[in-house]
Write a protein that holds these residues in place. Structure first.
Motif, PDB file in Angstrom:
ATOM      1  N   THR A  48       7.822  -1.524  -7.824  1.00 43.85           N
ATOM      2  CA  THR A  48       6.599  -0.866  -8.277  1.00 43.85           C
ATOM      3  C   THR A  48       6.956   0.313  -9.183  1.00 43.85           C
ATOM      4  O   THR A  48       6.314   0.535 -10.212  1.00 43.85           O
ATOM      5  N   VAL A  53       3.395  -4.803 -10.257  1.00 48.68           N
ATOM      6  CA  VAL A  53       2.139  -4.535  -9.543  1.00 48.68           C
ATOM      7  C   VAL A  53       2.202  -5.247  -8.198  1.00 48.68           C
ATOM      8  O   VAL A  53       2.303  -6.481  -8.154  1.00 48.68           O
ATOM      9  N   PRO A  54       2.178  -4.510  -7.085  1.00 51.44           N
ATOM     10  CA  PRO A  54       2.223  -5.193  -5.786  1.00 51.44           C
ATOM     11  C   PRO A  54       0.849  -5.766  -5.427  1.00 51.44           C
ATOM     12  O   PRO A  54      -0.168  -5.094  -5.612  1.00 51.44           O
TER      13      PRO A  54
END
Ligand code: NAP
Length: 297
Positions: A48, A53-54
């Motif tokens: 991240t 983008v988690p």
């Protein structure tokens, strides 16, 4: 259904083990928007910070990109992640690139699963360690529909330049990967037995390893020749008569017993070549041993 992929396209990466993290970093470095998901979410934290983008769950991750790359421990892990109503709904009209090492039967199963759920599917087999990814010669085997392969080429090239497309049969990549693994393990065991011979005679294993490395290219060419003979079913002697291998493996076994070192490997090899001799192949090319292996043990 997506028709092209370029650097502006988002890519989802599921599985952040040693290999998955490397793949995600390569995608980020190549300029893709990368969405990631891993069973243990803490592994996404470092990525991240690098711009990934988690996603909160696998279905959200799949929905975020036209292409999902999955690289987890095995087939069971793949299915535990993908075979949910949410992921099935999300994956429709998207592409799935499988980079988990799986068996030929598991590849066929996953191909059918993808088709049933409206996803384009490509099976890949990575033949390199994480530190070797992203190089011009990094070997990756691919199988699946040609249009899906063409679509995924920009993503595949990020992972490595040594891409071999084996055709539309979905299980071809895992099959060749498994066959290569057989070659590797056979060689490793033979190499290690050689190390014991070297040690038992008081010589340096480092020197032995250098000799093996030196003969490896010519040995590779020999194996290619033997493979072509099997492919054409022609076992007339051209390079190495079977009787030499029968004699050599018997000598390996006898020497191991005399030296008091482990004889498991030479006993196994000698027994196989002895069977070939008993079957009447002694005056054929060494590759005729395949005719013994074509029968179950
Ligand atoms: P790894 O470091 O052991 O990571 C395994 C990954 O699978 C982790 O993300 C793990 O999640 C996930 N996982 C395991 N069981 C799961 C389950 N039941 N449900 C959901 N997720 C699960 O393995 P790796 O080295 O990254 O290898 C991944 C694949 O690449 C393997 O199929 C391997 O054969 C292939 N490959 C690896 C190499 C290599 O040298 N590393 C080379 C060629 C091919 P958690 O983080 O939550 O445990």
């Amino acid at each position: 259904m997506i028709t092209t992929i370029n650097k502006q396209n988002a890519v989802t990466l599921i599985g952040l083990g040693a290999m998955g993290i490397t793949l995600a970093k390569l995608l980020l470095a190549a300029g893709h928007k990368v969405t990631v998901w891993n069973r243990s979410p803490e592994k996404a934290a470092a990525l991240t910070r690098e711009g990934a983008v988690p996603a909160p769950d696998a279905a959200t991750a799949v929905a975020a990109s036209p292409v999902t790359v999955i690289c987890v421990y095995n087939h069971a892990a793949t299915m535990a992640i993908l075979d949910t109503p949410e992921v099935k709904a999300a994956i429709k009209n998207r592409a799935l690139l499988q980079l988990t090492t799986i068996s030929p039967a598991e590849a066929r199963f996953t191909g059918e699963w993808a088709e049933a759920n409206g996803a384009a599917y490509m099976n890949g087999a990575i033949q390199a360690a994480p530190s070797q990814m992203g190089r011009a010669d990094t070997p990756i085997l691919l199988s699946g529909a040609a249009d899906v392969y063409k679509l995924l080429i920009p993503v595949l090239r990020v992972f490595g330049g040594g891409i071999t497309y084996l055709g539309a049969g979905i299980s071809a990549a895992p099959t060749m990967d498994l066959a290569t693994l057989s070659y590797i393990y056979g060689s490793v065991i033979g190499f290690l037995h050689g190390a014991r011979i070297t040690e038992a005679e008081g010589l340096g294993v480092d020197q032995y390893a250098a000799i093996v490395a030196g003969i490896t290219p010519t040995f590779g060419a020999f194996l290619q020749h033997e493979g072509n003979m099997i492919h054409t079913n022609n076992f007339a002697v051209t390079e190495s008569p079977m009787r030499i291998s029968i004699e050599a493996t018997a000598r390996l076994e006898a020497t191991a017993r005399e030296a008091g070192i482990n004889s498991d490997f030479p006993a196994f090899a000698a027994a196989l070549f002895k069977k070939a001799g008993a079957a009447g192949y002694a005056d054929e090319e060494a590759a005729a041993l395949i005719k013994v292996l074509r029968h179950p043990a």
